[in-house]
Design an enzyme around this catalytic site. Structure first.
Site, short mmCIF file in Angstrom:
data_model
loop_
_atom_site.label_atom_id
_atom_site.label_comp_id
_atom_site.label_asym_id
_atom_site.label_seq_id
_atom_site.Cartn_x
_atom_site.Cartn_y
_atom_site.Cartn_z
N GLU A 1 46.75 36.17 25.64
CA GLU A 1 47.33 37.52 25.77
C GLU A 1 46.51 38.56 25.01
O GLU A 1 47.05 39.54 24.50
CB GLU A 1 48.79 37.53 25.29
CG GLU A 1 49.72 36.65 26.08
CD GLU A 1 49.96 37.11 27.50
OE1 GLU A 1 49.47 38.20 27.86
OE2 GLU A 1 50.64 36.39 28.24
N GLN B 1 50.46 21.82 4.76
CA GLN B 1 49.98 21.50 3.41
C GLN B 1 51.13 21.02 2.52
O GLN B 1 50.97 20.09 1.72
CB GLN B 1 49.32 22.72 2.79
CG GLN B 1 48.65 22.47 1.44
CD GLN B 1 47.38 21.66 1.57
OE1 GLN B 1 46.83 21.53 2.67
NE2 GLN B 1 46.93 21.10 0.47
#
Length: 399
Positions: free
Chosen positions: A378, A351
């Site tokens: 994971e 941004q």
């Protein structure tokens, strides 16, 4: 990964001169060797070059956790994770690929201890690496639901079934395939899982194994596959002696795997923070650098604070692992917090760059894409929340 000092001081009780030296060595390597390759190859979705893997091997990055007697550095998860963080600041696949040595040396295929030692020594140099085939189309975090089967035929396993999300399966020297070998209907769901090891030449698949590349939106640098096993045969490994014990082996490594994922998340976020900070100082709007605007300054302040909070929690978890203390709750916390933080932070960095951030001309979009994955692999963020809440409240009565 700009030349901007946004990292909090490392002068804490965790830091020794050796650890500081390792951190600086890894950071210099990431900046000077990994980053230029990543900036060139990632936009093309290319593979990490073997030459870069070889350089990482020469520095010992694949053998950080491997005992010295086998040719490794004999260090702990603290060192492993600080290296993974620094490499991931440039390219997450570089911070990830070192696991193909450090956490695979216990599953080396070998006929005897002498051959095992030789192969582990090569692994510590990055010259003999493994790939994991555990997830399936219908079994992700629910490892106990694995259906890929292996039956014993004298001195061989015969494997039939499918595996999913097998990264580096093409270039690895061996595949560690988690299969169901116990069909006892009264046994617990997690029982009866066995690691079957397929040794192979890099760039090929074993006979009876077929691979289809999975199209991904990120995590470039290596390919990820769906594998089909059609009566594929692999020798029973006399040096493993782990029939039916794969679930316990997997569970025992989860704390370290989650710390490693946290390290990668932190590295991505740190790289994004540095790039966003440098850009904010250079980008001029309305007659002044955008770093003068309070909105941008507060974004960067929040990003830096959350990164450091995740980092310090990671240091604590690594210290607990290296001290031999159980920390399953804390490992789940750091994986959850760091992954969620990495997505927020890399998004904020994008941004700050504005339209420039939404191009492949800047590495921030790479950090953003890769950070999104850390909330999934994971063990997803939701799985980590379940582990944490179970630790605090106990398991729900329905379970």
């Amino acid at each position: 990964m700009a030349d901007v000092d946004t990292q909090v001081s490392t002068h804490t009780g965790y830091w020794t001169e050796e650890r500081l030296m390792m951190r600086e060595m890894a950071r210099d390597f990431a900046k000077n060797e990994v980053l230029p390759v990543a900036n060139r190859i990632d936009p093309e979705r290319g593979d990490i070059p073997q030459s870069l893997i070889d350089k990482m091997g020469e520095l010992g990055f694949f053998g950080i956790l491997i005992p010295e007697e086998y040719g490794g550095l004999g260090l702990g998860y603290f060192e492993y994770c600080i290296v993974a963080e620094e490499l991931s600041r440039a390219w997450m696949c570089a911070g990830s690929i070192i696991a193909r040595g450090n956490t695979f040396y216990r599953s080396i295929p070998a006929k005897n201890d002498s051959e095992k030692r030789e192969k582990i020594a090569l692994m510590a140099q990055g010259k003999y690496l493994g790939a994991m085939a555990m997830s399936e189309p219908n079994a992700g975090s629910d490892v106990a639901s694995i259906t890929c089967r292996a039956r014993r035929d004298d001195h061989e396993w015969v494997v039939t079934g499918n595996k999913y999300w097998c990264t580096f399966a093409d270039r690895a020297n061996f595949l560690n395939v988690v299969c169901r070998t116990d069909t006892d209907p009264d046994a617990p769901r997690w029982a009866g899982l066995t690691s079957v090891i397929f040794e192979k030449q890099p760039g090929t698949f074993p006979e009876g194994v077929f691979g289809a590349q999975i199209p991904k939106i990120g995590y470039f640098g290596w390919k990820t596959f769906e594998l089909a096993f059609d009566q594929a045969r692999a020798p029973v490994q006399p040096t493993l002696r782990s029939d039916g014990e794969a679930f316990k082996t997997i569970a025992s490594g989860l704390e370290g795997a989650r710390a490693h994922t946290a390290a990668r998340s932190i590295g991505l976020a740190q790289g994004a923070l540095e790039d966003a900070t440098a850009y904010a100082k250079e980008r001029v709007q309305f007659g002044q650098p955008i770093s003068d605007f309070q909105a941008i300054r507060f974004k960067l302040a929040t990003m830096a604070t959350e990164i450091e909070a995740a980092r310090q929690l990671m240091y604590h978890v690594c210290n607990e692992i290296d001290s031999g203390r159980r920390c399953d709750k804390e490992a789940a916390m750091v994986k959850y917090f760091a992954a969620e933080m990495a997505e927020r932070t890399t998004s904020e960095a994008l941004q700050i760059l504005g339209g420039a951030g939404y191009t492949t001309l800047h590495a921030v979009e790479r950090y953003w894409r890769d950070a999104r994955l850390t909330k999934i692999f994971e063990g997803s963020s939701e799985i980590q929340q379940r582990i944490i809440s179970d630790s605090i409240l106990g398991k729900p009565t329905i379970r």
